[in-house]
Design a protein around this motif. Structure first.
Motif, short mmCIF file in Angstrom:
data_model
loop_
_atom_site.label_atom_id
_atom_site.label_comp_id
_atom_site.label_asym_id
_atom_site.label_seq_id
_atom_site.Cartn_x
_atom_site.Cartn_y
_atom_site.Cartn_z
N LEU A 280 13.49 -17.54 2.80
CA LEU A 280 13.53 -16.74 1.57
C LEU A 280 14.86 -16.03 1.36
CD1 LEU A 280 10.13 -14.85 2.05
CD2 LEU A 280 10.50 -17.02 0.86
N ALA A 281 15.18 -15.83 0.08
CA ALA A 281 16.22 -14.88 -0.32
C ALA A 281 15.57 -13.90 -1.30
CB ALA A 281 17.39 -15.60 -0.96
N PHE A 282 16.10 -12.70 -1.38
CA PHE A 282 15.59 -11.69 -2.32
C PHE A 282 16.73 -11.23 -3.21
CE2 PHE A 282 12.53 -11.78 1.01
CZ PHE A 282 11.32 -11.57 0.37
N TYR A 283 16.44 -11.10 -4.49
CA TYR A 283 17.46 -10.68 -5.45
C TYR A 283 16.83 -9.60 -6.32
CZ TYR A 283 21.57 -11.50 -8.50
OH TYR A 283 22.75 -11.38 -9.20
N GLY A 284 17.29 -8.34 -6.13
CA GLY A 284 16.66 -7.19 -6.81
C GLY A 284 15.74 -6.52 -5.81
N LEU A 285 16.15 -5.34 -5.32
CA LEU A 285 15.42 -4.71 -4.20
C LEU A 285 14.88 -3.35 -4.63
CD1 LEU A 285 18.02 -5.78 -1.49
CD2 LEU A 285 15.79 -6.82 -1.92
N GLY A 286 14.09 -3.35 -5.71
CA GLY A 286 13.39 -2.14 -6.16
C GLY A 286 12.01 -2.12 -5.55
N GLN A 287 11.05 -1.45 -6.24
CA GLN A 287 9.74 -1.28 -5.60
C GLN A 287 9.02 -2.62 -5.39
OE1 GLN A 287 6.80 1.13 -7.53
NE2 GLN A 287 7.20 0.38 -9.58
N ARG B 71 8.37 -6.72 2.56
CA ARG B 71 7.45 -6.27 3.61
C ARG B 71 6.33 -7.29 3.84
NH1 ARG B 71 9.00 -1.18 1.24
NH2 ARG B 71 7.46 -1.30 -0.42
N ILE B 72 5.81 -7.86 2.74
CA ILE B 72 4.72 -8.85 2.87
C ILE B 72 5.24 -10.10 3.59
CG2 ILE B 72 3.24 -10.42 1.53
CD1 ILE B 72 3.14 -8.17 -0.64
N SER B 73 6.43 -10.54 3.22
CA SER B 73 7.00 -11.76 3.82
C SER B 73 7.31 -11.54 5.30
CB SER B 73 8.28 -12.17 3.10
OG SER B 73 8.07 -12.24 1.73
N ALA B 74 7.86 -10.35 5.61
CA ALA B 74 8.21 -10.06 7.01
C ALA B 74 6.96 -10.01 7.87
CB ALA B 74 8.98 -8.75 7.09
N GLU B 75 5.90 -9.43 7.31
CA GLU B 75 4.64 -9.34 8.07
C GLU B 75 4.07 -10.74 8.33
OE1 GLU B 75 0.21 -7.40 7.58
OE2 GLU B 75 1.83 -6.65 6.34
N ARG B 76 4.31 -11.64 7.39
CA ARG B 76 3.80 -13.01 7.54
C ARG B 76 4.67 -13.82 8.50
NH1 ARG B 76 1.66 -15.35 1.97
NH2 ARG B 76 0.68 -13.30 2.05
N GLY B 77 5.82 -13.26 8.85
CA GLY B 77 6.70 -13.95 9.79
C GLY B 77 7.58 -15.01 9.13
N TRP B 78 7.71 -14.95 7.80
CA TRP B 78 8.57 -15.92 7.12
C TRP B 78 10.04 -15.51 7.28
CZ3 TRP B 78 5.97 -17.08 1.70
CH2 TRP B 78 4.77 -17.75 1.91
N PRO B 79 10.90 -16.47 7.56
CA PRO B 79 12.31 -16.12 7.76
C PRO B 79 12.99 -15.67 6.46
CG PRO B 79 11.99 -18.51 7.89
CD PRO B 79 10.63 -17.90 7.76
N ILE B 80 13.78 -14.64 6.56
CA ILE B 80 14.53 -14.13 5.41
C ILE B 80 16.00 -14.40 5.67
CG2 ILE B 80 15.10 -12.09 4.05
CD1 ILE B 80 12.29 -11.01 4.75
N ALA B 81 16.61 -15.16 4.74
CA ALA B 81 17.97 -15.63 4.96
C ALA B 81 19.01 -14.73 4.29
CB ALA B 81 18.11 -17.06 4.43
N ALA B 82 18.65 -14.11 3.17
CA ALA B 82 19.66 -13.35 2.43
C ALA B 82 18.99 -12.35 1.49
CB ALA B 82 20.54 -14.31 1.61
N ALA B 83 19.73 -11.31 1.12
CA ALA B 83 19.22 -10.31 0.17
C ALA B 83 20.38 -9.80 -0.67
CB ALA B 83 18.57 -9.15 0.92
N TYR B 84 20.13 -9.68 -1.98
CA TYR B 84 21.20 -9.29 -2.92
C TYR B 84 20.71 -8.16 -3.81
CZ TYR B 84 22.21 -14.13 -1.68
OH TYR B 84 22.41 -15.29 -0.98
N ASN B 85 21.62 -7.27 -4.15
CA ASN B 85 21.34 -6.21 -5.13
C ASN B 85 22.64 -5.92 -5.87
OD1 ASN B 85 18.84 -4.29 -5.54
ND2 ASN B 85 20.64 -3.01 -5.92
N ARG B 86 22.51 -5.28 -7.04
CA ARG B 86 23.75 -4.85 -7.70
C ARG B 86 24.39 -3.74 -6.86
NH1 ARG B 86 21.35 -1.84 -13.10
NH2 ARG B 86 20.02 -0.37 -12.02
#
Ligand SMILES: NC(=O)c1ccc[n+]([C@@H]2O[C@H](COP(=O)([O-])OP(=O)(O)OC[C@H]3O[C@@H](n4cnc5c(N)ncnc54)[C@H](OP(=O)(O)O)[C@@H]3O)[C@@H](O)[C@H]2O)c1
Length: 341
Positions: free
Chosen positions: A13-20, A27-42
């Protein structure tokens, strides 16, 4: 009996926009153990922080939040990006372009993304072309997927005669950010200021449109009106953290009627405001026809539910054909098979 089905490979996964909503999906993805590759915000204080710390996991995820203006998206190595930024396709287009061009599928929380061709056809054309060019899929989802759209369609599964459809919902305005609650629903305004509010594009007609489309009908027209939700006594508003005097706007009642060329009508009665005492959030459908039936989804924990819809749709989106694929094309949500046990 043993079930020897292999555990499916978790999506990256990647995440773009890190608001609520974005952070709840983290948090849901991390709890499921899915790998997170990147995260972006303005640009701002979130950039440069570890995503796990930012999401309040109490542990680092080893993913540093990148400034979306300067990130190299081709290095993300993610199958899909979860986008939770603004409600509007045109405002999010730069983000979609960056992600789709880097070969990532996109699942987006913008309300306009549920039905891109109906909400912003010009931007939809660009998104669809980009997605096809790069062999990936774009889908909009969120809480309506489960609570407003597929619930309505499932209700009609046993119908033999279908007359008018009716959709009634109550949403707690305290689940929105103060900016959204004020700008879109007039929270805390005077009634005069509410009258000047430009009501946003008729997004709340979408669930009815989608249920009518699932019946194979063609939309003729929609009318929509909005009136303020009021109280004759002072009430405390959690999201604004202050008391609102009698007569100050507590939210909006949006009423829409959608007609089809085939003559069927759907009405929507959408109450978004401070909840009266004893009231709980719910979405309901009933229809005139046979056999008489109704369906109601009671909900709590709205932010979690909407973010869960984003995460639980990930596998459907990754598996779908390239281009824009709406939740109507993906079918009803199915329970996730890889919850932590
Ligand atoms: N699909 C559904 O069923 C559904 C249900 C509820 C809400 N929504 C929508 O979901 C969206 C996200 O809501 P939220 O409560 O998570 O909002 P939020 O807490 O304000 O977070 C929005 C995120 O996007 C960033 N952002 C906002 N405007 C931006 C812009 N113009 N350009 C670039 N980045 C921008 C913000 O950056 P900063 O951190 O710098 O502020 C933040 O990271 C909203 O549009 C909301 O209306 C959809």
């Amino acid at each position: 009996m043993h079930d020897d089905k292999p555990t499916p490979t978790p999506p990256r996964l990647a995440f773009y926009g890190l608001g609520q909503y974005g952070l709840e999906a983290v948090r849901i993805s991390a709890e499921r153990g899915w790998p997170i590759a990147a995260a972006y915000n303005r640009a701002g204080p979130k950039v440069g922080r570890d995503l796990g710390e930012l999401a309040g996991l109490g542990r680092p995820l080893g993913v540093t939040v990148e400034d979306c203006e300067h990130a190299d998206f081709s290095r993300a190595g993610a199958d899909i990006a979860i986008v939770a930024q603004t409600d509007h396709l045109a405002q999010n287009l730069t983000a979609y372009r960056r992600l789709l061009s880097a070969g990532m599928n996109v699942v987006c929380h913008a309300s306009e993304a549920y039905q891109p061709w109906d909400t912003d056809a010009a931007t939809a054309t660009q998104i669809d072309a980009l997605a096809r060019q790069h062999g990936v899929t774009f889908t909009g989802t969120g809480i309506w997927d489960f609570s407003r759209v597929w619930s309505g369609i499932l209700m009609l599964g046993a119908a033999t005669q279908i007359g008018a459809l009716h959709h009634r919902t109550v949403t707690d305005i305290d689940t929105f950010t103060p900016q959204v609650a004020q700008r879109y629903f007039g929270l805390g305004m005077t009634q005069a200021a509410f009258a000047d509010l430009r009501f946003d594009g008729g997004l709340y007609r979408l669930p009815a449109i989608m249920v009518l489309k699932a019946l194979g009908l063609s939309i003729d027209q929609t009318t929509q009106s909005a009136t303020p939700v009021l109280s004759d006594r002072a009430v405390h508003c959690h999201v604004l953290d202050r008391m609102l005097a009698p007569g100050i706007v507590l939210g909006a009642l949006i009423q829409a009627t959608t007609t089809t060329r085939e003559g069927l009508t759907a009405t929507s009665h959408i109450h978004i405001g401070l909840l009266p005492e004893g009231e709980t959030e719910h979405m309901a459908w009933h229809f005139e026809g046979r056999p008489r039936s109704a369906i109601r989804v009671d909900r709590a924990d709205t932010v979690h539910m909407s973010s869960a819809c984003l995460v639980n749709r990930v596998r459907d989106v990754v598996a779908a054909e390239p281009g824009i694929r709406t939740i109507l094309e993906l079918g009803p949500m199915r329970p996730p098979q890889d919850l932590p046990r």
